[in-house]
Design a protein around this motif. Sequence first.
Motif, mmCIF file in Angstrom:
data_model
loop_
_atom_site.group_PDB
_atom_site.id
_atom_site.type_symbol
_atom_site.label_atom_id
_atom_site.label_comp_id
_atom_site.label_asym_id
_atom_site.label_seq_id
_atom_site.Cartn_x
_atom_site.Cartn_y
_atom_site.Cartn_z
ATOM 1 N N LYS A 68 41.434 85.468 31.031
ATOM 2 C CA LYS A 68 40.294 86.017 30.350
ATOM 3 C C LYS A 68 39.459 86.557 31.564
ATOM 4 N N TYR A 69 39.293 85.960 32.675
ATOM 5 C CA TYR A 69 38.322 86.502 33.702
ATOM 6 C C TYR A 69 39.060 87.478 34.508
ATOM 7 N N GLY A 70 40.211 88.056 34.090
ATOM 8 C CA GLY A 70 40.827 89.136 35.123
ATOM 9 C C GLY A 70 42.025 88.791 35.907
ATOM 10 N N GLY A 86 31.749 84.238 26.396
ATOM 11 C CA GLY A 86 32.115 82.987 26.252
ATOM 12 C C GLY A 86 30.993 82.192 25.926
ATOM 13 N N SER A 87 31.158 80.875 25.841
ATOM 14 C CA SER A 87 30.290 79.697 25.579
ATOM 15 C C SER A 87 29.848 78.783 26.613
ATOM 16 N N GLY A 88 30.365 78.954 27.677
ATOM 17 C CA GLY A 88 30.325 78.085 28.784
ATOM 18 C C GLY A 88 30.530 76.538 28.561
ATOM 19 N N LEU A 89 31.532 76.418 27.515
ATOM 20 C CA LEU A 89 31.638 74.885 27.231
ATOM 21 C C LEU A 89 33.087 74.679 27.512
ATOM 22 N N GLY A 90 33.957 75.452 27.718
ATOM 23 C CA GLY A 90 35.372 75.235 28.038
ATOM 24 C C GLY A 90 35.825 74.251 29.298
ATOM 25 N N LEU A 91 35.149 74.646 30.234
ATOM 26 C CA LEU A 91 35.308 73.762 31.570
ATOM 27 C C LEU A 91 34.630 72.472 31.370
ATOM 28 N N VAL A 120 42.027 78.373 42.401
ATOM 29 C CA VAL A 120 43.007 77.362 42.107
ATOM 30 C C VAL A 120 42.193 76.084 41.134
ATOM 31 N N PHE A 121 42.551 75.747 39.997
ATOM 32 C CA PHE A 121 42.035 74.644 39.556
ATOM 33 C C PHE A 121 42.989 73.331 39.698
ATOM 34 N N VAL A 122 42.489 72.311 40.289
ATOM 35 C CA VAL A 122 43.343 71.224 40.612
ATOM 36 C C VAL A 122 43.135 70.329 39.689
HETATM 37 P P1 ADP Z 1 33.507 80.205 28.992
HETATM 38 O O1 ADP Z 1 34.643 80.755 29.461
HETATM 39 O O2 ADP Z 1 33.334 79.788 27.461
HETATM 40 O O3 ADP Z 1 32.239 80.906 29.470
HETATM 41 P P2 ADP Z 1 34.043 77.914 30.706
HETATM 42 O O4 ADP Z 1 33.228 76.603 30.779
HETATM 43 O O5 ADP Z 1 35.387 77.910 30.334
HETATM 44 O O6 ADP Z 1 33.238 78.649 29.582
HETATM 45 O O7 ADP Z 1 33.755 78.600 32.123
HETATM 46 C C1 ADP Z 1 32.456 78.704 32.811
HETATM 47 C C2 ADP Z 1 32.458 79.946 33.713
HETATM 48 O O8 ADP Z 1 33.356 79.848 34.836
HETATM 49 C C3 ADP Z 1 32.943 81.116 32.926
HETATM 50 O O9 ADP Z 1 32.009 81.916 32.257
HETATM 51 C C4 ADP Z 1 33.375 82.218 34.036
HETATM 52 O O10 ADP Z 1 32.175 82.903 34.536
HETATM 53 C C5 ADP Z 1 33.982 81.095 35.120
HETATM 54 N N1 ADP Z 1 35.375 81.131 35.135
HETATM 55 C C6 ADP Z 1 36.055 80.191 34.584
HETATM 56 N N2 ADP Z 1 37.356 80.167 34.946
HETATM 57 C C7 ADP Z 1 37.418 81.078 35.855
HETATM 58 C C8 ADP Z 1 38.509 81.837 36.716
HETATM 59 N N3 ADP Z 1 39.647 81.373 36.394
HETATM 60 N N4 ADP Z 1 38.127 82.845 37.511
HETATM 61 C C9 ADP Z 1 36.712 83.139 37.331
HETATM 62 N N5 ADP Z 1 35.932 82.856 36.891
HETATM 63 C C10 ADP Z 1 36.123 81.698 35.988
#
Ligand code: ADP
Length: 788
Positions: free
Chosen positions: A699-701, A747-752, A777-779
Amino acid sequence: MKGVAEEESYGILDNLKDAAVVFDMEGRILFANQIVENYGFRREEFIGTNLLEYIPAEFKSQVLEDMKKLKEGHSVEREIRVITPKGERWVEYKGSPLEGMGKNGNILVIIRDVHERKSKEDELRMLYEFTHKISSILELDELLKLTYEELKKVLDFDTYSVGLVDKKENVVRIEFSMERGRRLQKRSYKISPETSLSSWVVYHGKPLLIDSLEERIDNLPAKVHVIGGETQSFLAVPLFFRNEVIGLINIQSFKSRAYGERELRILETLSRPLAMAIGNALLYRELEEKIKKVRVERERYRTILENLIVGIVVIHNGKIIYANKLMEDALGYRTQDVMGESFLKFVHPEMREYVLENYTRRMMGLPAPRNYIIKLMDSKGHVKWAQLSTSIVDWEGTQAELVSLQDITHLKEMERRLMALVKVFRDIKMARSKEEVYEMAVNALFRVLNFSYAAVGVVEGEKIIMRKSIGYEEPDIQVLDLYGGRGVVAWVARNRRPYYVPDVQKEPLYISTGQVTRCEYATPIIVDDRVFGVLDVEREKPNSITQEERDLVDMLAEHVAVALVGLERQEELQKAKNFQELMVHILSHDLKNPLAVSSGYVEMLREEYSEEYVDGIHRALRESFNIIEKVRLFSRLGSGRIREERKNISLKERIESIGALILKKYENVKLLINMEEINIEGYPILDEVFLNIIDNAFKYGATRVSVDASEDSSVVEIRIADNGPGIPDDMKEKIFEPFERLSSQTGSGLGLAIVKMIVELHQGKVWVEDNDPQGSVFVIQLLKSMKR
Ligand code: ADP
């Protein structure tokens, strides 16, 4: 929508560690979180009742006053006792109207149990009072009777007895024993480990607490003698005088489990001044017995008086005819200056009239108080406080008045300090920032407790940062290594225990900083096992911090801890309120987007039918659905309402199937999964973790994402690397917080935040690192099998 918001938003209160109750203007309880069950309430039964039922009469008017303020839109806070199924408890509440949350007219209160610390304040005050009341009484029987009355005020018992050791006979003699107001007969037990419970206590010199005699009947250390009623709970502590056991004090209750740690602590604390007073009274009794037998020659008489640990003056015709050494030490006069003087000379002018009147009445055989507190003046004109007790004695052939005086100046001083501190405690709770808390704490230590130096250190990671200090001009060490080995403050933070250094020059832990300090005390600021930091105090004289002062510093540390937690909770609550606002925002605002898109397609469908429009509607509805699902999931996770079965999960299989699903959404991207078969124990909701992270990457490229996994005997590590834009350092932690996004658009900012909650639900960890040469890198680290 109202229904959802209502239920879910109160659900957020379930996250709090304090009790939270929502009620309406009439006091009817609409919601209560799980924590109320800690007070013994059943949540379902509690909801719907009126909160005024739980307020004792003496606090009703204050609570009603607060309700009025709340109605006017103000916030309130107060300390009161409340009635709970577990008995009355001290709590502190903070209430505020709920307007901000779209629920006009309802009130939210956050309630914290402060019973322990309130009780400690009460206990200390009681100890001071008890000590001065009993300390100057020379008649043993009178002393034991008074002790009985004072003890009744703080402890609940059916039987009270005091036993004294008779060394010659090798018995412990129960001197004084009362059961429900009735004196029981005197009795003696041989001192051996098994003859009686009292003998056991005296023999071992250790306290004995039996919560239920009935249940432990087969397992008692010694024989039980039933004298009066049927005892169920038994508590006794030995009395030590000059390092020897001189007896014991014992209380018993007809109720099972009446006594526990608290009662033991109180009795032990009181036993110290009591043992002193008894030891003293015994010496005096010896003297009286001797006088009865023979006319004791002057020197013998005096030797004994000199041995007493209270000041003694003998007065004849208003003039002092004898004063013991202790008396002189306390007032700073020499014997020759005291003899023959009017005793009034040593009484503070404010009290002369009162003392003289008492004396005259007694001399005339009229009733007058025999025990009271008196204000004296020492040779330098300083005020001294003493507890006084008088009796008529036969002094070398004539009747004279024997006055025993216990110097309680330091007790009075401690009491004054306690009162001053209690005021500080109240202020600390009102502090609006942590800085303010630190400031108030060091000021109190410096000004109320008069330390030469006071500091507060705060634990941050593996360091302790000295955040505030007062006293020495040269700053002390500012940053300490928590695990550095040396340093008193670090030791205290590591071990979560106070540490007293009577002389720093003999203390290997002490790191010298060239200060003039000789004596140091440090105590942890701790709540629920979490160490926030350390309070540190110092003085220039070796061994100059008394036990009582250390107790007060400990109390202060507790209040500081409570205040700090309070501030954090407030932040949480603020955030929780924001959650609600944001959830409503997402539901109303973010949903508008896809809904608007689909209604656009519907309009176009009216004009002409096209598969493309139907697909568009489908996509938009799916996105709406996703948003709602995320909000719901987040809210459920937050309130701990995920109750799935743990399962054996094959990580490789799950990641592959999630990957396949995601790849359908994106074109021209690559997902490489390089992992072996790894099985862990977990909840199916773990899917959301991989789904969110891999989906975010594309999603972020990113165009290329790889998943690697490795394991050892207990932990699995999964690394999800992408070649996207990467995440700046200052955002690496923040993105795991709800509603944090790099740009405000998507996005909602809730995913992470969901990812983090799920990983933590699995007792694991998640973080993000930079990828080389670009991307993130997400660990994720997970336990293979969770601890229960
Ligand atoms: P959402 O994607 O719904 O905005 P997330 O909590 O999933 O919320 O992500 C928070 C923010 O972290 C995103 O808005 C994005 O800016 C950044 N982000 C998350 N994953 C990545 C990634 N793999 N690469 C770059 N930025 C990221």
